[in-house]
Design a protein around this motif. Structure first.
Motif, short mmCIF file in Angstrom:
data_model
loop_
_atom_site.label_atom_id
_atom_site.label_comp_id
_atom_site.label_asym_id
_atom_site.label_seq_id
_atom_site.Cartn_x
_atom_site.Cartn_y
_atom_site.Cartn_z
N PRO A 79 0.83 -1.21 0.00
CA PRO A 79 0.00 0.00 0.00
C PRO A 79 0.86 1.26 0.00
CG PRO A 79 0.03 -1.02 2.17
CD PRO A 79 0.70 -1.99 1.25
N GLY A 80 0.38 2.27 -0.73
CA GLY A 80 1.10 3.53 -0.80
C GLY A 80 2.17 3.60 -1.86
N VAL A 81 2.42 2.50 -2.57
CA VAL A 81 3.45 2.45 -3.59
C VAL A 81 2.81 2.56 -4.97
CG1 VAL A 81 5.24 1.03 -4.67
CG2 VAL A 81 5.05 1.12 -2.18
N THR A 82 3.38 3.42 -5.82
CA THR A 82 2.93 3.59 -7.20
C THR A 82 4.01 3.12 -8.15
OG1 THR A 82 1.61 5.53 -6.58
CG2 THR A 82 2.11 5.25 -8.92
N ILE A 83 3.63 2.30 -9.11
CA ILE A 83 4.57 1.78 -10.11
C ILE A 83 4.17 2.29 -11.49
CG2 ILE A 83 5.60 -0.26 -11.14
CD1 ILE A 83 6.23 -0.14 -8.23
N GLN A 84 5.13 2.89 -12.19
CA GLN A 84 4.92 3.29 -13.59
C GLN A 84 5.70 2.32 -14.47
OE1 GLN A 84 3.26 6.27 -15.31
NE2 GLN A 84 3.58 4.65 -16.78
N GLU A 85 4.99 1.43 -15.17
CA GLU A 85 5.66 0.46 -16.02
C GLU A 85 6.20 1.12 -17.28
OE1 GLU A 85 4.25 -3.62 -16.51
OE2 GLU A 85 2.44 -3.01 -15.45
N SER A 86 7.23 0.48 -17.87
CA SER A 86 7.76 1.03 -19.12
C SER A 86 8.17 -0.06 -20.10
CB SER A 86 8.96 1.95 -18.84
OG SER A 86 10.00 1.24 -18.19
N ASP A 87 8.80 -1.15 -19.61
CA ASP A 87 9.32 -2.16 -20.53
C ASP A 87 8.66 -3.52 -20.39
OD1 ASP A 87 10.63 -3.49 -18.30
OD2 ASP A 87 12.18 -1.95 -18.41
N GLY A 88 7.81 -3.72 -19.38
CA GLY A 88 7.12 -4.99 -19.20
C GLY A 88 7.90 -6.05 -18.47
N PHE A 89 9.18 -5.78 -18.18
CA PHE A 89 10.02 -6.75 -17.47
C PHE A 89 10.56 -6.20 -16.15
CE2 PHE A 89 10.33 -8.10 -21.93
CZ PHE A 89 10.05 -9.46 -21.82
N GLY A 90 10.30 -4.94 -15.85
CA GLY A 90 10.77 -4.36 -14.60
C GLY A 90 12.25 -4.08 -14.56
N LEU A 91 12.87 -3.85 -15.71
CA LEU A 91 14.32 -3.64 -15.76
C LEU A 91 14.72 -2.29 -15.18
CD1 LEU A 91 15.02 -5.00 -19.36
CD2 LEU A 91 15.29 -6.21 -17.18
N ARG A 92 13.95 -1.27 -15.48
CA ARG A 92 14.23 0.09 -14.98
C ARG A 92 12.93 0.67 -14.45
NH1 ARG A 92 17.61 -1.38 -18.61
NH2 ARG A 92 15.92 -1.50 -20.15
N PRO A 93 12.51 0.24 -13.29
CA PRO A 93 11.19 0.62 -12.78
C PRO A 93 11.13 2.08 -12.36
CG PRO A 93 12.41 -0.52 -11.08
CD PRO A 93 13.25 -0.60 -12.32
N SER A 94 9.94 2.61 -12.39
CA SER A 94 9.66 3.93 -11.84
C SER A 94 8.75 3.74 -10.64
CB SER A 94 9.00 4.83 -12.90
OG SER A 94 9.93 5.17 -13.91
N ILE A 95 9.26 4.04 -9.45
CA ILE A 95 8.56 3.77 -8.20
C ILE A 95 8.34 5.07 -7.45
CG2 ILE A 95 8.62 2.48 -6.03
CD1 ILE A 95 10.72 0.63 -7.38
N GLY A 96 7.12 5.31 -7.06
CA GLY A 96 6.79 6.45 -6.22
C GLY A 96 6.07 5.99 -4.97
N MET A 97 6.03 6.83 -3.97
CA MET A 97 5.31 6.53 -2.74
C MET A 97 4.55 7.77 -2.30
SD MET A 97 8.08 4.36 -0.49
CE MET A 97 9.10 3.08 -1.22
N ARG A 98 3.33 7.55 -1.85
CA ARG A 98 2.50 8.61 -1.28
C ARG A 98 2.45 9.86 -2.16
NH1 ARG A 98 3.03 8.07 5.36
NH2 ARG A 98 1.93 6.08 5.41
N GLY A 99 2.12 9.65 -3.42
CA GLY A 99 1.85 10.77 -4.30
C GLY A 99 3.05 11.44 -4.93
N THR A 100 4.26 10.91 -4.73
CA THR A 100 5.41 11.48 -5.42
C THR A 100 5.49 10.93 -6.83
OG1 THR A 100 6.87 9.76 -4.54
CG2 THR A 100 6.76 11.84 -3.32
#
Length: 738
Positions: A79-100
């Motif tokens: 909970p509280g974690v946001t993931i922005q996918e880009s490549d479908g394999f999680g090689l270079r993930p974009s991770i935010g927390m609590r609205g960042t």
């Protein structure tokens, strides 16, 4: 500083260093089974549930349910974690927390084994390197007031990845899987501990042909990534009067990915979401990463410990990718082409390979960058009792240096009869030629005071940072310095925090925290630090087979900070911008229950998590990546609603697990009200399955289904156009332990 770090390594090698006693299992309710591990910052579920702030611990047992090697799928239920996918394999993930903003995980504190792991955490925090998830044995997510020990980013949260530990006995592991799109994963490890020595050696390979197809080309769109790790430990006898251990960790990884920034127009995506334009044919990313870390642990007296870590990380990357098209008058970025293919129809036809072009029409940029980060940190822990009052004191200091070196150029290509051929070699440094560096001295103190059922946790952190930018200019490739422009920014900030935990009894706990949020300033004039006041209140319950936690939080920004990155939809300068006042608040909820808790043959734990996030910008400004912002607009890339449900049927001979997650719609440009179609990512449901059958106590067959419903909804619009997640796929393999 290199001499300082080298001297620290030599000194610690002489002394003696880190990993402590093994435990059998990890539970929420059993204190006697606390993991003592100097690579962890939380340690286990029991400690996580007794923090005076929001803390989430994914244990080795949790990770074994799905055995995901995609970090996006590992963290999506938190909970509280946001993931922005880009490549479908999680090689270079974009991770935010609590609205960042999740863009390249640049707004959270990323650590591996308690050490900063982003390529240049202070001067260029975008995480184009991310540790291999498959070799991690635990993930620790710290939010709220619990995170002020782990700067420099204290607004959203911290993520610590705990790597495989040296085993207490001779053991090893071999895992091999094969699946859709010729995707292969091979992992092996071997290690042992003796009375005064221990070792671990690991190798991990992951590769795939990819699930996208390039027009008129036979090239695959996959990747090949290797990871090599070795750990060696020297230690005194466990019952020594002064116990010490010294661990040396060496890690090297290399990755070749045929990845692109070029997505699809809405029309083309509807026709075939797994298509790639011919203009991305030469796009690829080559990286290598090396880490050297030494950890010294000493217990001079029973209630006092010191953990000292000296570390050095180097990272090199060259993301060679289509950047713009110039058909004779001016260059048009791929972002603008995809956003308006009618206005830029000639440029669109060029990248799609529909028309032949003149020489050098396609501008392929070599985003060539080198990074270095190194430092020394020491954390001490002292605990004692005065009558019925318990005192636990943590204090630490870290000196850190890092830099990002941009030395980029642009090559020219042409399209001829549906073939992309190079027509010009660019000159090194002719696109970007600068070094941004940082030096930082950080310190913190945290005091846990427990009086009967009440625990108070006041803390204070200081960050003293100098960020410097040396721009040599595009006409000085040899860096003589004739046109050198130097800018510098200094920040000295105090970051206070206060936490409260009240134990009604062993089953019910109330907690709250208040702390200052902070992100470092940039090197250029006007790139101010991010500042906020963050508060949270939460309730935990753990009774019989049921556990739950609910947290309400509010972050009030006096200055929200953004960045101009191509991955975030900007021009790619990397410069920071000030977004002014903003408010982010929300709710985080988790619940779990073992439906078959009275059965002796089966277990059926079910876990639910829900995240609600509300964001509001309170200033008017123009941003290169967020667009024209008005008071009342929402922060982009943040879904309001996220929901995940997991069930795992377990038997001594087999297991079957399912995980379903809902990610609500979100906007890719700041705005309010109904989201315009061209700036919208639709809500999505993804279901994954996992099954295991144990042939023996040492050998198991395993299988995973990715994206059971074969959802092909777009998951991103940035950097340039719509892109999909991983389509339906099946992987199967074998796990052998010895």
């Amino acid at each position: 500083m290199k001499k300082v770090v080298t001297l620290a390594f030599i000194s610690m090698s002489i002394l003696g260093f880190s990993q402590e006693k093994e435990v059998k299992k990890d539970t929420i309710s059993t204190l006697s089974e606390v993991i003592v591990n100097s690579d962890a910052i939380v340690g286990n579920k029991f400690k996580a549930k007794n923090k005076a702030g929001s803390t989430f611990y994914l244990s080795e047992a949790d990770l074994k349910v799905f055995r995901q090697d995609d970090i996006s799928r590992v963290l999506i239920n938190v909970p509280g974690v946001t993931i922005q996918e880009s490549d479908g394999f999680g090689l270079r993930p974009s991770i935010g927390m609590r609205g960042t903003n999740p863009d390249r995980s640049s707004k959270i504190t990323l650590m591996e084994d308690g050490v900063l792991i982003a390529p240049a955490p202070y001067s260029a925090p975008a995480a184009y390197y991310f540790p291999t998830a498959a070799r991690m044995k635990a993930f620790e997510i710290i939010k709220g007031g619990s995170q002020i020990q782990y700067g420099p980013y204290t607004t959203a949260g911290a993520l610590n990845m705990v790597s495989t530990q040296i085993p207490s006995n001779f053991s090893g592991n071999v895992t091999a899987t094969y699946g859709s799109y010729n995707t292969k994963h091979f992992y092996t490890s071997i290690g042992d501990s003796f009375k005064n020595f221990g070792y671990l050696v690991e190798y991990n390979n992951r590769n795939s042909d990819g699930f996208m197809d390039i027009d008129y080309s036979s090239k695959d769109t996959g990747f090949d990534a290797n990871d090599y790790i070795a750990k060696f430990r020297l230690n005194t006898d466990f019952d020594a009067k002064v116990y010490q251990s010294l661990t040396l960790k060496l890690q090297y990884s290399e990755d070749a990915s045929h990845e692109t920034y070029l997505g699809l127009t809405d029309t083309d995506y509807k026709a075939n979401p797994y298509r790639r334009y011919l203009g991305s044919n030469e796009d690829n990313l080559i990286t290598d990463h090396f880490q050297m870390m030494a950890t010294h642990y000493i217990r001079p007296i029973q209630n006092l410990t010191f953990t000292t870590k000296a570390y050095r990380n180097t990272f090199a990357r060259n993301w060679y990718k289509l950047d713009a098209v110039n058909l004779g008058t001016s260059s048009v970025s791929i972002k603008n082409i995809i956003e308006d293919p009618v206005k830029y129809s000639a440029e669109y036809n060029a990248i799609a390979g529909n028309n032949n072009t003149v020489a050098n029409a396609l501008r392929v940029k070599a985003n060539n960058r080198n990074y270095e980060a190194q430092g020394v940190q020491t954390v001490g822990n002292y605990n004692f009792n005065t009558g019925k009052i318990k005192h636990d004191l943590e204090f630490g200091v870290r000196y850190h240096e890092d830099y990002e070196d941009r030395y980029q150029w642009v090559d020219g290509y042409a399209i001829t009869n549906k073939f992309m051929n190079q027509t010009n070699n660019g000159l090194g440094g002719s696109d970007a030629n600068r070094i941004q560096s940082a030096k930082a001295l950080a310190s913190h103190i945290l005091y846990n005071l427990t009086i009967d059922k009440l625990t108070l946790t006041p803390g204070l952190r200081n960050e003293n940072i100098i960020v410097t930018n040396n721009d040599y200019g595009i006409s000085d490739p040899n860096r003589i310095g004739a046109n050198l422009k130097t800018t510098e920014n200094k920040v000295n900030v105090w970051i206070p925090g206060l936490g409260l935990l009240y134990n009604f009894n062993d089953n019910y706990k109330l907690f709250a925290s208040l702390h200052k949020g902070f992100s470092p300033a940039g090197a250029l004039s006007g790139e101010d630090a991010e500042n906020s006041i963050n508060s949270e209140i939460g309730f935990r319950m753990n009774k019989n087979a049921f556990a739950t936690e609910i947290v309400i939080y509010n972050n009030e920004y006096s200055n929200l900070q953004g960045a101009d990155t191509m991955s975030g939809g900007g021009s790619g300068t990397g410069d920071l911008f000030n977004a002014g006042n903003a408010t982010v608040n929300g709710l985080e909820f988790t619940a779990s229950y073992d439906v078959l808790n009275k059965s002796t043959a089966f277990r059926l734990p079910i876990a639910l998590s829900y995240t609600y996030t509300n964001t509001e910008l309170k200033s008017d400004f123009v941003s290169p990546s967020w667009g024209t912002v008005k008071n009342g607009d929402e922060i982009p890339f943040i879904p309001k609603n996220q929901l995940a449900l997991m069930a795992d049927l377990e038997h001594k001979k087999f297991s079957f697990a399912a995980n379903a997650r809902f990610i609500g719609e979100f906007r890719t440009k700041a705005g309010q009200g109904e989201i315009p179609a061209n700036y919208k990512i639709d809500d999505n449901i993804i279901i994954d399955l996992a099954a295991k059958y144990h042939l023996t106590n040492k050998v198991s067959l395993t299988s995973n289904v990715i994206n059971l419903l074969d959802s092909d909804k777009g998951v991103a619009r940035t950097p340039a156009g719509l892109r999909p997640s991983h389509p339906f796929g099946i992987n199967a393999g074998i796990i052998a332990r010895f």
